[in-house]
Enzyme design. Sequence first.
Site, PDB file in Angstrom:
ATOM      1  N   TRP A   1      13.333 -56.381  13.780  1.00 33.24           N
ATOM      2  CA  TRP A   1      12.762 -55.434  14.761  1.00 33.24           C
ATOM      3  C   TRP A   1      12.564 -56.127  16.107  1.00 33.24           C
ATOM      4  O   TRP A   1      12.710 -55.507  17.155  1.00 33.24           O
ATOM      5  CB  TRP A   1      11.420 -54.859  14.261  1.00 33.24           C
ATOM      6  CG  TRP A   1      11.585 -53.773  13.246  1.00 33.24           C
ATOM      7  CD1 TRP A   1      12.621 -53.620  12.376  1.00 33.24           C
ATOM      8  CD2 TRP A   1      10.687 -52.678  12.986  1.00 33.24           C
ATOM      9  NE1 TRP A   1      12.422 -52.496  11.594  1.00 33.24           N
ATOM     10  CE2 TRP A   1      11.249 -51.911  11.948  1.00 33.24           C
ATOM     11  CE3 TRP A   1       9.469 -52.288  13.525  1.00 33.24           C
ATOM     12  CZ2 TRP A   1      10.631 -50.764  11.440  1.00 33.24           C
ATOM     13  CZ3 TRP A   1       8.841 -51.146  13.023  1.00 33.24           C
ATOM     14  CH2 TRP A   1       9.425 -50.390  11.996  1.00 33.24           C
TER      15      TRP A   1
ATOM     16  N   ASP B   1       3.376 -62.494  12.381  1.00 31.28           N
ATOM     17  CA  ASP B   1       3.520 -62.399  10.925  1.00 31.28           C
ATOM     18  C   ASP B   1       2.778 -63.580  10.293  1.00 31.28           C
ATOM     19  O   ASP B   1       2.662 -64.640  10.894  1.00 31.28           O
ATOM     20  CB  ASP B   1       5.001 -62.434  10.500  1.00 31.28           C
ATOM     21  CG  ASP B   1       5.208 -61.758   9.149  1.00 31.28           C
ATOM     22  OD1 ASP B   1       5.847 -60.687   9.108  1.00 31.28           O
ATOM     23  OD2 ASP B   1       4.707 -62.284   8.120  1.00 31.28           O
TER      24      ASP B   1
ATOM     25  N   ASP C   1      -2.302 -64.082  10.459  1.00 29.60           N
ATOM     26  CA  ASP C   1      -2.594 -62.909   9.639  1.00 29.60           C
ATOM     27  C   ASP C   1      -3.416 -61.941  10.489  1.00 29.60           C
ATOM     28  O   ASP C   1      -4.444 -62.343  11.059  1.00 29.60           O
ATOM     29  CB  ASP C   1      -3.401 -63.362   8.412  1.00 29.60           C
ATOM     30  CG  ASP C   1      -3.524 -62.267   7.384  1.00 29.60           C
ATOM     31  OD1 ASP C   1      -3.800 -61.115   7.770  1.00 29.60           O
ATOM     32  OD2 ASP C   1      -3.358 -62.567   6.187  1.00 29.60           O
TER      33      ASP C   1
ATOM     34  N   ASP D   1       5.584 -52.748  10.708  1.00 27.42           N
ATOM     35  CA  ASP D   1       6.452 -52.632   9.520  1.00 27.42           C
ATOM     36  C   ASP D   1       5.817 -53.456   8.398  1.00 27.42           C
ATOM     37  O   ASP D   1       6.503 -53.869   7.464  1.00 27.42           O
ATOM     38  CB  ASP D   1       7.852 -53.170   9.878  1.00 27.42           C
ATOM     39  CG  ASP D   1       8.929 -52.742   8.896  1.00 27.42           C
ATOM     40  OD1 ASP D   1       8.766 -51.693   8.250  1.00 27.42           O
ATOM     41  OD2 ASP D   1       9.945 -53.457   8.783  1.00 27.42           O
TER      42      ASP D   1
ATOM     43  N   LYS E   1       4.799 -48.113   9.087  1.00 20.96           N
ATOM     44  CA  LYS E   1       5.380 -47.799   7.765  1.00 20.96           C
ATOM     45  C   LYS E   1       4.269 -47.379   6.817  1.00 20.96           C
ATOM     46  O   LYS E   1       3.209 -48.008   6.788  1.00 20.96           O
ATOM     47  CB  LYS E   1       6.083 -49.047   7.245  1.00 20.96           C
ATOM     48  CG  LYS E   1       6.682 -48.865   5.860  1.00 20.96           C
ATOM     49  CD  LYS E   1       7.651 -49.964   5.538  1.00 20.96           C
ATOM     50  CE  LYS E   1       6.981 -51.318   5.420  1.00 20.96           C
ATOM     51  NZ  LYS E   1       7.949 -52.401   5.273  1.00 20.96           N
TER      52      LYS E   1
HETATM   53  C1  LIG Z   1       9.173 -55.667   5.644  1.00 20.09           C
HETATM   54  S1  LIG Z   1       8.630 -57.127   6.417  1.00 20.09           S
HETATM   55  C2  LIG Z   1       8.957 -56.806   8.101  1.00 20.09           C
HETATM   56  C3  LIG Z   1      10.421 -56.811   8.466  1.00 20.09           C
HETATM   57  C4  LIG Z   1      10.645 -56.811   9.970  1.00 20.09           C
HETATM   58  N1  LIG Z   1      10.249 -55.539  10.551  1.00 20.09           N
HETATM   59  C5  LIG Z   1      12.075 -57.069  10.339  1.00 20.09           C
HETATM   60  O1  LIG Z   1      12.710 -56.217  10.944  1.00 20.09           O
HETATM   61  O2  LIG Z   1      12.608 -58.145  10.071  1.00 20.09           O
HETATM   62  C6  LIG Z   1       6.894 -56.977   6.303  1.00 20.09           C
HETATM   63  C7  LIG Z   1       6.131 -58.164   6.825  1.00 20.09           C
HETATM   64  O3  LIG Z   1       4.738 -57.828   6.951  1.00 20.09           O
HETATM   65  C8  LIG Z   1       4.048 -59.051   6.910  1.00 20.09           C
HETATM   66  N2  LIG Z   1       2.594 -58.827   6.744  1.00 20.09           N
HETATM   67  C9  LIG Z   1       1.964 -58.162   5.744  1.00 20.09           C
HETATM   68  N3  LIG Z   1       0.640 -58.215   5.917  1.00 20.09           N
HETATM   69  C10 LIG Z   1       0.411 -58.912   7.059  1.00 20.09           C
HETATM   70  C11 LIG Z   1      -0.772 -59.301   7.759  1.00 20.09           C
HETATM   71  N4  LIG Z   1      -1.989 -58.994   7.294  1.00 20.09           N
HETATM   72  N5  LIG Z   1      -0.660 -60.006   8.897  1.00 20.09           N
HETATM   73  C12 LIG Z   1       0.583 -60.350   9.365  1.00 20.09           C
HETATM   74  N6  LIG Z   1       1.748 -60.010   8.736  1.00 20.09           N
HETATM   75  C13 LIG Z   1       1.659 -59.304   7.605  1.00 20.09           C
HETATM   76  C14 LIG Z   1       4.694 -59.762   5.727  1.00 20.09           C
HETATM   77  O4  LIG Z   1       4.452 -61.157   5.788  1.00 20.09           O
HETATM   78  C15 LIG Z   1       6.165 -59.395   5.914  1.00 20.09           C
HETATM   79  O5  LIG Z   1       6.897 -60.427   6.525  1.00 20.09           O
END
Ligand SMILES: C[S@@+](CC[C@H](N)C(=O)[O-])C[C@H]1O[C@@H](n2cnc3c(N)ncnc32)[C@H](O)[C@@H]1O
Length: 197
Positions: A54, A72, A90, A114, A154
Amino acid sequence: MSKTYNRKDRFYTQAKESGYRSRASYKLKEIQDKLKIINAGNRVLDLGCFPGGWLQIAAELVGESGLVVGIDRVSTEALPNPNIKIILGDLYDASARDEILNISPERFDIVLSDMSPSLTGIKDSDDSRSAELLQLASGFAREVLKQNGTFVAKIFPGHDCDLFVKEERKKWGTFQTLSLKSTRGSSIEKYIVGRGM
Ligand SMILES: C[S@@+](CC[C@H](N)C(=O)[O-])C[C@H]1O[C@@H](n2cnc3c(N)ncnc32)[C@H](O)[C@@H]1O
């Protein structure tokens, strides 16, 4: 008949061939084609940016005069685009949220999320984690967005998630729920788009 999971589907192959970091790139492209949410010069915040698909699409759309900040909790390898800034952190941590504000004291035009929570396989627990993460993303988006800004997130429909969407709908000037062709056939995910507070 239940749908089968094919990791290397059409979008996976297309992403590989085009140099995009993830097949998810095509989801943002599809949202953009439908709703034209990102314009040249925009400031975009990408929550849950790893591995960076993205980020790549958003950076192409905002161009050199725009900015894309990604965060992320997993380390995202740097991208060559000078208009992309990546934070390892986070979103639940106040220090990570502060870092976003330090990089972009000016408000964002678009906040994308996402993010997917770590899943346990226990339906109720996954649903509540997912809704909690959405609350966090939406609350932060409302803090950092311009008045007429856009929030994309999402969702995984389920009891708590549906309650979240019901409340969220009231908070935005316009609100839409999208199912995407580029979502894997085996996934229940959808995206919400709220515009204007
Ligand atoms: C489906 S992936 C995203 C893919 C990305 N949109 C792409 O196009 O490459 C979802 C991401 O959300 C991150 N995530 C989930 N909870 C999170 C949080 N509390 N803080 C930061 N990142 C988080 C995960 O580590 C994961 O890498």
